[in-house]
Design a protein around this motif. Structure first.
Motif, PDB file in Angstrom:
ATOM      1  N   ASP A  92      29.341  61.285  54.688  1.00 18.27           N
ATOM      2  CA  ASP A  92      30.265  61.852  55.676  1.00 18.27           C
ATOM      3  C   ASP A  92      30.166  60.994  56.932  1.00 18.27           C
ATOM      4  OD1 ASP A  92      31.914  63.299  57.280  1.00 18.27           O
ATOM      5  OD2 ASP A  92      30.729  65.150  57.241  1.00 18.27           O
ATOM      6  N   THR A  93      30.873  59.876  56.906  1.00 20.99           N
ATOM      7  CA  THR A  93      30.795  58.907  58.009  1.00 20.99           C
ATOM      8  C   THR A  93      31.794  59.201  59.123  1.00 20.99           C
ATOM      9  OG1 THR A  93      32.431  57.403  57.042  1.00 20.99           O
ATOM     10  CG2 THR A  93      30.132  57.147  56.327  1.00 20.99           C
ATOM     11  N   GLY A  94      32.730  60.117  58.851  1.00 23.22           N
ATOM     12  CA  GLY A  94      33.774  60.397  59.832  1.00 23.22           C
ATOM     13  C   GLY A  94      35.030  59.582  59.607  1.00 23.22           C
ATOM     14  N   SER A  95      35.021  58.723  58.586  1.00 21.73           N
ATOM     15  CA  SER A  95      36.175  57.879  58.279  1.00 21.73           C
ATOM     16  C   SER A  95      36.437  57.921  56.783  1.00 21.73           C
ATOM     17  CB  SER A  95      35.910  56.437  58.723  1.00 21.73           C
ATOM     18  OG  SER A  95      36.809  55.533  58.103  1.00 21.73           O
ATOM     19  N   TRP A  96      37.684  58.149  56.391  1.00 17.09           N
ATOM     20  CA  TRP A  96      38.026  58.214  54.978  1.00 17.09           C
ATOM     21  C   TRP A  96      37.735  56.889  54.272  1.00 17.09           C
ATOM     22  CZ3 TRP A  96      38.224  60.239  50.602  1.00 17.09           C
ATOM     23  CH2 TRP A  96      39.122  59.897  49.596  1.00 17.09           C
ATOM     24  N   ARG A 147      35.112  66.889  46.334  1.00 23.81           N
ATOM     25  CA  ARG A 147      36.465  67.312  46.717  1.00 23.81           C
ATOM     26  C   ARG A 147      36.572  67.542  48.220  1.00 23.81           C
ATOM     27  NH1 ARG A 147      35.749  70.414  41.849  1.00 23.81           N
ATOM     28  NH2 ARG A 147      35.160  72.238  43.091  1.00 23.81           N
ATOM     29  N   GLN A 148      35.502  68.061  48.804  1.00 19.19           N
ATOM     30  CA  GLN A 148      35.513  68.294  50.252  1.00 19.19           C
ATOM     31  C   GLN A 148      35.633  66.992  51.027  1.00 19.19           C
ATOM     32  OE1 GLN A 148      35.623  71.006  52.334  1.00 19.19           O
ATOM     33  NE2 GLN A 148      36.202  72.016  50.401  1.00 19.19           N
ATOM     34  N   MET A 149      35.083  65.920  50.512  1.00 23.10           N
ATOM     35  CA  MET A 149      35.212  64.616  51.166  1.00 23.10           C
ATOM     36  C   MET A 149      36.685  64.241  51.312  1.00 23.10           C
ATOM     37  SD  MET A 149      33.705  60.924  49.848  1.00 23.10           S
ATOM     38  CE  MET A 149      34.674  61.050  48.315  1.00 23.10           C
ATOM     39  N   VAL A 150      37.452  64.493  50.255  1.00 21.69           N
ATOM     40  CA  VAL A 150      38.887  64.216  50.311  1.00 21.69           C
ATOM     41  C   VAL A 150      39.580  65.193  51.260  1.00 21.69           C
ATOM     42  CG1 VAL A 150      41.003  63.974  48.966  1.00 21.69           C
ATOM     43  CG2 VAL A 150      38.791  63.398  47.924  1.00 21.69           C
ATOM     44  N   ALA A 151      39.224  66.464  51.191  1.00 20.11           N
ATOM     45  CA  ALA A 151      39.856  67.475  52.037  1.00 20.11           C
ATOM     46  C   ALA A 151      39.629  67.165  53.515  1.00 20.11           C
ATOM     47  CB  ALA A 151      39.312  68.858  51.695  1.00 20.11           C
ATOM     48  N   ARG A 152      38.441  66.663  53.868  1.00 24.01           N
ATOM     49  CA  ARG A 152      38.173  66.303  55.261  1.00 24.01           C
ATOM     50  C   ARG A 152      39.102  65.184  55.719  1.00 24.01           C
ATOM     51  NH1 ARG A 152      32.661  66.651  53.640  1.00 24.01           N
ATOM     52  NH2 ARG A 152      32.538  64.364  53.534  1.00 24.01           N
ATOM     53  N   ALA A 153      39.324  64.217  54.828  1.00 27.66           N
ATOM     54  CA  ALA A 153      40.212  63.108  55.182  1.00 27.66           C
ATOM     55  C   ALA A 153      41.638  63.592  55.399  1.00 27.66           C
ATOM     56  CB  ALA A 153      40.168  62.044  54.088  1.00 27.66           C
ATOM     57  N   VAL A 154      42.075  64.532  54.567  1.00 23.27           N
ATOM     58  CA  VAL A 154      43.421  65.101  54.732  1.00 23.27           C
ATOM     59  C   VAL A 154      43.506  65.863  56.049  1.00 23.27           C
ATOM     60  CG1 VAL A 154      45.070  66.772  53.802  1.00 23.27           C
ATOM     61  CG2 VAL A 154      43.841  65.220  52.246  1.00 23.27           C
ATOM     62  N   ALA A 155      42.464  66.637  56.359  1.00 24.11           N
ATOM     63  CA  ALA A 155      42.462  67.420  57.599  1.00 24.11           C
ATOM     64  C   ALA A 155      42.490  66.519  58.828  1.00 24.11           C
ATOM     65  CB  ALA A 155      41.232  68.324  57.638  1.00 24.11           C
ATOM     66  N   ARG A 156      41.874  65.344  58.737  1.00 20.00           N
ATOM     67  CA  ARG A 156      41.875  64.408  59.873  1.00 20.00           C
ATOM     68  C   ARG A 156      43.162  63.593  59.944  1.00 20.00           C
ATOM     69  NH1 ARG A 156      36.347  63.148  58.080  1.00 20.00           N
ATOM     70  NH2 ARG A 156      37.237  61.286  57.076  1.00 20.00           N
ATOM     71  N   GLY A 157      44.013  63.739  58.953  1.00 19.90           N
ATOM     72  CA  GLY A 157      45.254  62.979  58.926  1.00 19.90           C
ATOM     73  C   GLY A 157      45.076  61.565  58.414  1.00 19.90           C
ATOM     74  N   GLU A 158      43.929  61.280  57.784  1.00 16.21           N
ATOM     75  CA  GLU A 158      43.667  59.938  57.272  1.00 16.21           C
ATOM     76  C   GLU A 158      44.101  59.771  55.819  1.00 16.21           C
ATOM     77  OE1 GLU A 158      39.791  58.419  59.724  1.00 16.21           O
ATOM     78  OE2 GLU A 158      39.408  59.772  58.043  1.00 16.21           O
TER      79      GLU A 158
END
Length: 205
Positions: A92-96, A147-158
């Motif tokens: 979880d680096t903060g970047s997709w 799956r949450q890794m992908v969901a975080r990227a979607v939530a950040r708009g990345e």
């Protein structure tokens, strides 16, 4: 464990939660790791049937400790599998882009590990359904984290939400797990980066 199925729903009654004892720090943690590694060593040899005495000898702990903490064969397998799957928790680096790239290289090395290769062979043979079920149970929380890794990227708009998170993960990890099985080797770093580039292109906002 062979190609995982990230779209499998979380288990409503995760057996591992009830059966794995939580001990952290100090001697207890060292013993727990030693036992888990000992069982993983048996799995790397393609063995899922081993005795408590064999585990105790390989782990360097007393049989009394094994019987007290892991009274059943399944308890020993769960301990080992839990240790194994934690090695492929996503970053979880903060970047997709950096997340997916680091994750892909992690999975590639994990899938080429002798333990996972041997487990894949055992599971593919389908002669030990109880073992297969234990493996799937232990992977459920990890697949959810993927799956949450992908969901975080979607939530950040990345990343776009065109594809379900499970589909994105499957697209990435399937060739990484199949490579060692079919080609007999871990994909090269260049090959991994090209796979990542395809995922990034497919998920671009």
């Amino acid at each position: 464990m062979g190609t995982p199925r990230p779209e499998d729903p979380p288990s409503p009654d995760d057996r591992s939660a009830a059966r794995v004892r939580t001990r952290s720090g100090g001697r207890s943690e060292r013993v727990r790791r030693a036992v888990g590694e000992a069982v993983l060593a048996f799995l790397a040899e393609g063995k899922i049937t081993f005795t408590t005495v064999e585990v105790a000898e390989r782990a360097g702990v007393s049989r009394r400790t094994i019987y007290r903490w892991w009274p059943t064969h399944d308890d020993l397998l769960i301990e080992a599998l839990s240790l194994h799957v934690r090695r492929v928790e996503p970053p979880d680096t903060g970047s997709w882009e950096s997340d997916v790239r680091a994750f892909a290289h992690l999975v590639a090395s994990f899938a080429a590990d002798p333990v996972d290769l041997a487990m894949s062979g055992i599971m593919a043979g389908r002669r030990h359904p109880d073992f297969n079920a234990l493996v799937v149970d232990q992977y459920r929380p990890v697949l959810g984290a993927w799956r949450q890794m992908v969901a975080r990227a979607v939530a950040r708009g990345e990343a776009n939400d065109t594809h379900a998170p499970g589909t994105v993960v499957t697209m990435l990890v399937s060739p990484l797990f199949l490579g060692p099985l079919m080609l007999g080797r871990r994909p090269s770093d260049t090959e991994i980066d090209r796979m990542v580039d395809l995922v990034l292109a497919a998920t671009r906002p």
